[in-house]
Design a protein around this motif. Structure first.
Motif, PDB file in Angstrom:
ATOM      1  N   VAL A  69      38.881  29.623  36.136  1.00 35.90           N
ATOM      2  CA  VAL A  69      38.623  30.886  37.096  1.00 35.90           C
ATOM      3  C   VAL A  69      39.868  31.111  37.544  1.00 35.90           C
ATOM      4  O   VAL A  69      40.558  32.220  37.645  1.00 35.90           O
ATOM      5  CB  VAL A  69      37.166  30.231  37.600  1.00 35.90           C
ATOM      6  CG1 VAL A  69      36.826  31.863  38.894  1.00 35.90           C
ATOM      7  CG2 VAL A  69      36.290  30.476  36.644  1.00 35.90           C
ATOM      8  N   PHE A  70      40.313  29.885  38.871  1.00 37.14           N
ATOM      9  CA  PHE A  70      41.035  30.843  38.671  1.00 37.14           C
ATOM     10  C   PHE A  70      42.969  30.951  38.666  1.00 37.14           C
ATOM     11  O   PHE A  70      43.686  32.058  38.870  1.00 37.14           O
ATOM     12  CB  PHE A  70      42.365  29.185  40.153  1.00 37.14           C
ATOM     13  CG  PHE A  70      43.387  29.883  40.915  1.00 37.14           C
ATOM     14  CD1 PHE A  70      42.900  30.322  42.090  1.00 37.14           C
ATOM     15  CD2 PHE A  70      44.027  29.285  40.816  1.00 37.14           C
ATOM     16  CE1 PHE A  70      44.175  30.714  43.026  1.00 37.14           C
ATOM     17  CE2 PHE A  70      45.395  29.304  40.938  1.00 37.14           C
ATOM     18  CZ  PHE A  70      45.945  30.356  42.376  1.00 37.14           C
ATOM     19  N   VAL A  71      43.124  30.369  37.694  1.00 34.15           N
ATOM     20  CA  VAL A  71      44.023  30.352  35.893  1.00 34.15           C
ATOM     21  C   VAL A  71      43.993  32.190  35.474  1.00 34.15           C
ATOM     22  O   VAL A  71      44.769  33.056  35.872  1.00 34.15           O
ATOM     23  CB  VAL A  71      44.298  29.974  35.142  1.00 34.15           C
ATOM     24  CG1 VAL A  71      44.894  30.287  34.702  1.00 34.15           C
ATOM     25  CG2 VAL A  71      44.898  28.144  35.834  1.00 34.15           C
ATOM     26  N   VAL A  72      42.669  32.247  35.405  1.00 29.84           N
ATOM     27  CA  VAL A  72      42.203  33.468  34.337  1.00 29.84           C
ATOM     28  C   VAL A  72      42.630  34.834  35.111  1.00 29.84           C
ATOM     29  O   VAL A  72      42.986  35.342  35.471  1.00 29.84           O
ATOM     30  CB  VAL A  72      40.986  33.701  33.701  1.00 29.84           C
ATOM     31  CG1 VAL A  72      40.973  34.375  33.524  1.00 29.84           C
ATOM     32  CG2 VAL A  72      41.046  32.386  32.656  1.00 29.84           C
ATOM     33  N   ARG A  73      41.316  34.465  36.466  1.00 34.02           N
ATOM     34  CA  ARG A  73      41.075  35.555  37.744  1.00 34.02           C
ATOM     35  C   ARG A  73      41.806  35.901  38.228  1.00 34.02           C
ATOM     36  O   ARG A  73      42.747  37.124  38.691  1.00 34.02           O
ATOM     37  CB  ARG A  73      40.022  35.868  38.046  1.00 34.02           C
ATOM     38  CG  ARG A  73      38.862  35.500  37.386  1.00 34.02           C
ATOM     39  CD  ARG A  73      37.258  35.339  37.826  1.00 34.02           C
ATOM     40  NE  ARG A  73      37.333  36.952  38.927  1.00 34.02           N
ATOM     41  CZ  ARG A  73      36.312  37.133  39.282  1.00 34.02           C
ATOM     42  NH1 ARG A  73      35.207  37.494  38.106  1.00 34.02           N
ATOM     43  NH2 ARG A  73      35.777  38.378  40.085  1.00 34.02           N
ATOM     44  N   GLU A  74      43.305  34.676  38.913  1.00 35.77           N
ATOM     45  CA  GLU A  74      44.240  35.138  40.545  1.00 35.77           C
ATOM     46  C   GLU A  74      45.403  34.883  39.341  1.00 35.77           C
ATOM     47  O   GLU A  74      46.278  35.820  39.987  1.00 35.77           O
ATOM     48  CB  GLU A  74      43.937  34.275  41.238  1.00 35.77           C
ATOM     49  CG  GLU A  74      42.330  34.694  41.695  1.00 35.77           C
ATOM     50  CD  GLU A  74      42.473  35.245  41.549  1.00 35.77           C
ATOM     51  OE1 GLU A  74      43.216  36.389  43.064  1.00 35.77           O
ATOM     52  OE2 GLU A  74      40.859  36.216  42.380  1.00 35.77           O
TER      53      GLU A  74
END
Lengths: 346, 284
Positions: A69-74
């Motif tokens: 989630v961090f890699v994709v969204r941020e």
């Protein structure tokens, strides 16, 4: 004295230059929009680590493993959205300027508009301006450069060699200005300025997304609103007067719209060259003369080009990443040479 | 100065030529120029020109090169702003009216136009609908009909899907005229519509304008180079010299050897055209 006989185009020529069917003018932008969407999804899965398609999609919605989630969204999503919006703005900007100047070379990155935006942005970075305000500086720089260009090269016939020469001069001056500012910039801000100058989409955040989307939300509707007037203006100033276009006001509005579109793009991604030049050419080839479909196509082609350039830049020499601006320059420079060659032959 | 016109009633014998004059009427007209002066910088080109375009007639503006005839037409078409005086459309100065409103009454075909790449004849003619459409309004049945009528009237319907830049000179000029027709204005202004065309294409364009005038009662005003053609195809002639209107009226009443010598500096005699009876200029 010579006798001229009417020459009819041979069947082969006629087929080669057959005008486009109206259906194509509707279907192509739709197909391109799908292609951009597919490219965005693909880009979600790619990067320093591969994330499978389904996991990437759910992560984009905030569902799944925390790391994903961090890699994709941020990291990835902001970068992708910035790439698409920047490409769209560049494509639209080029289409307006080329139509207005009636010159296929009149693209903001060739004639110094992008240069003006770059100079203003570097000055703003040097002065420690907050990133949110950089689009304002870039927009102002682009407007100023456009005003100078308009003043010096306005009304110079259809060949427009003078416009391009003035523009190249303007581009050189703004480049010199950028070099000067870089030499004087405080060391702690030098890195930011240089990364920005390469035309990189690296480390774009939601701040950049917000900035470019706000800019686009103002300028893109303006561009569409001016399109019918542009269609009349392309036929000549006098004819435009005849059909009821307020010519001076419209020209100013088109210049402002084009400069702001280029400025917004430059502010968040740096000077990414050749997209504003090439995307409108591709759009006109695909869907024909100025119409809402052509503007949409130019923007979508621009989005696709920047997205692709960024992906290629990340993958080509991995783990070393190339800025998208370097990739577009490597592809765009030969294109410009080919274009000049073709124009010279006419 | 009074404007004279010949009424067009009996056109059965020579459909594309002006008919024998019936009764000259004093023409008021929707389009008037009142004490019009126009200059480029300090150089005055027109001075105190009074002009009335007779409604429903074909007017030709003639004169030597540099006499200001194109300037007059462009000032009437509000491309140039007057330094003094005014152009009146239904009594209102055109330069102060909303330009879109003027464009619904006055159609203007300039001398040189730009043809963008990839533009078909239909695209071009559709752009003539500009003054009737908003920035985002949809294409209506009325727009479609206006375009179809304009294409049919100019005989360009068969080449509607061809690219404008691959048409011959005469075809291209007809396409431009179709574009102005799609504007559906009661008045058409044309700046040298026959220049650069060969004889056959010149006649084709002039007959087309004549026919539009007769069938649709369009008021036509055009700048023409050839005095014989102007006499043959126009009801009303405006002769200009050095920025002033020297004479205006029906060709057969005003075109005399004296006028031709005054305006063009050419000694000549005039004989009646064997086909139409309009004056033909024979230099001596």
């Amino acid at each position: 004295m010579s006798i001229t006989t009417p020459t009819l185009p041979s069947p082969a020529e006629e087929t080669a230059r057959r005008p486009l069917l109206p259906a194509r003018r509707l279907l192509l932008p739709a197909a391109l929009a799908l292609a951009v969407l597919a490219g965005m999804v693909l880009a979600l899965t790619m990067g320093s680590s591969q994330i499978p398609l389904w996991r990437a999609l759910t992560a984009a919605l905030g569902v799944g493993e925390g790391g994903d989630v961090f890699v994709v969204r941020e990291l990835r999503l902001p970068r992708i959205l910035v790439a698409v919006a920047v490409g769209g703005c560049l494509g639209a900007s080029g289409l307006l300027l080329q139509g207005l100047m009636r010159n296929p070379l009149a693209s903001p990155d060739i004639v110094g508009v992008t240069g003006g935006a770059s100079l203003a942005t570097v000055v703003a970075i040097g002065a420690g301006t907050a990133p949110v305000l950089l689009p304002v500086a870039a927009g102002a720089g682009a407007l100023l450069a456009t005003a100078v260009l308009h003043r010096l090269a306005h009304h110079t016939g259809s060949g427009g060699a003078r416009l391009v020469l003035v523009g190249i001069g303007l581009h050189a001056i703004t480049n010199a200005g950028v070099t000067l500012v870089i030499a004087r910039i405080p060391v702690d801000r030098l890195g930011a300025a240089e990364v920005w100058l390469a035309g990189s989409l690296h480390a774009r955040t939601w701040v950049h997304v917000t900035a470019v989307l706000v800019g686009a939300a103002v300028t893109v509707p303006l561009a569409f609103w001016l399109l019918r007037r542009l269609g009349a203006l392309e036929l000549g100033d006098e004819l435009a007067v005849g059909v009821g276009v307020p010519v001076t006001r419209t020209r100013t509005a088109l210049l402002v719209a084009s400069a702001l579109l280029a400025g917004v793009a430059v502010a968040v991604a740096g000077p990414i060259g050749f997209v504003a030049l090439g995307a409108p050419h591709i759009a006109r080839r695909l869907v024909g003369p100025t119409s809402p479909a052509t503007l949409a196509t130019a923007a979508l082609v621009g989005a696709l080009l920047v997205l692709a350039a960024d992906l290629i830049g990340q993958r080509l020499l991995a783990p070393t990443a190339l800025p998208a601006g370097v990739v577009t320059a490597a592809l765009g420079a030969p294109y410009l040479l080919w274009l000049l060659h073709r124009m010279g032959r006419r | 100065m009074t404007s004279m016109r010949t009424d067009l009633t009996s056109s059965a014998t020579a459909p594309a030529e002006p008919a024998e004059g019936v009764a000259p009427t004093t023409g008021g007209g929707r389009v008037l120029a009142h004490r019009l002066s126009v200059g480029y910088g300090d150089r005055p080109v027109l001075q105190d020109v009074d002009l009335a375009l007779p409604d429903g007639a074909v007017t030709a503006i003639v004169g030597p090169n540099g006499c200001g005839k194109s300037t007059l037409l462009r000032a009437v078409g509000r491309v140039l702003s007057p330094s003094d005086g005014a152009v009146l459309l239904d009594g209102e100065p055109v330069h102060r009216m909303p330009t879109r409103q003027v464009a619904r009454a006055l159609g203007l075909l300039p001398q040189t136009n730009v043809v963008p790449e990839q533009l078909t004849v239909r695209d071009l003619v559709q752009r003539g609908r500009f003054p009737h459409r908003g920035a985002f309004s949809r294409w209506t049945d009325r727009d479609e009909e206006a375009v179809a009528v304009a294409l049919a009237a100019t005989g360009t319907d068969e080449m509607a899907d061809r690219l404008v830049d691959e048409l011959s000179g005469g075809q291209r000029q007809r396409a431009w005229i179709a574009m102005v027709l799609a504007q559906q204005t009661p008045v058409l202004l044309l700046d040298e519509p026959t220049t650069y065309l060969d004889l056959a294409h010149r006649i084709e364009v002039l007959r087309l304008l004549r026919r539009l005038n007769e069938e649709r009662q369009v008021t036509v005003a055009m700048v023409l180079h050839d005095l014989d053609e102007a006499c043959r195809y126009a009801d009303h002639l405006v002769a200009m010299c050095e920025g002033e209107v020297v004479a205006q009226g029906a060709p057969r009443e005003i075109v005399t050897p004296e006028l031709v010598e005054e305006v063009f500096g050419v000694r000549c005699m005039t004989v009646p055209d064997p086909v139409t009876g309009t004056p033909l200029i024979i230099p001596t």
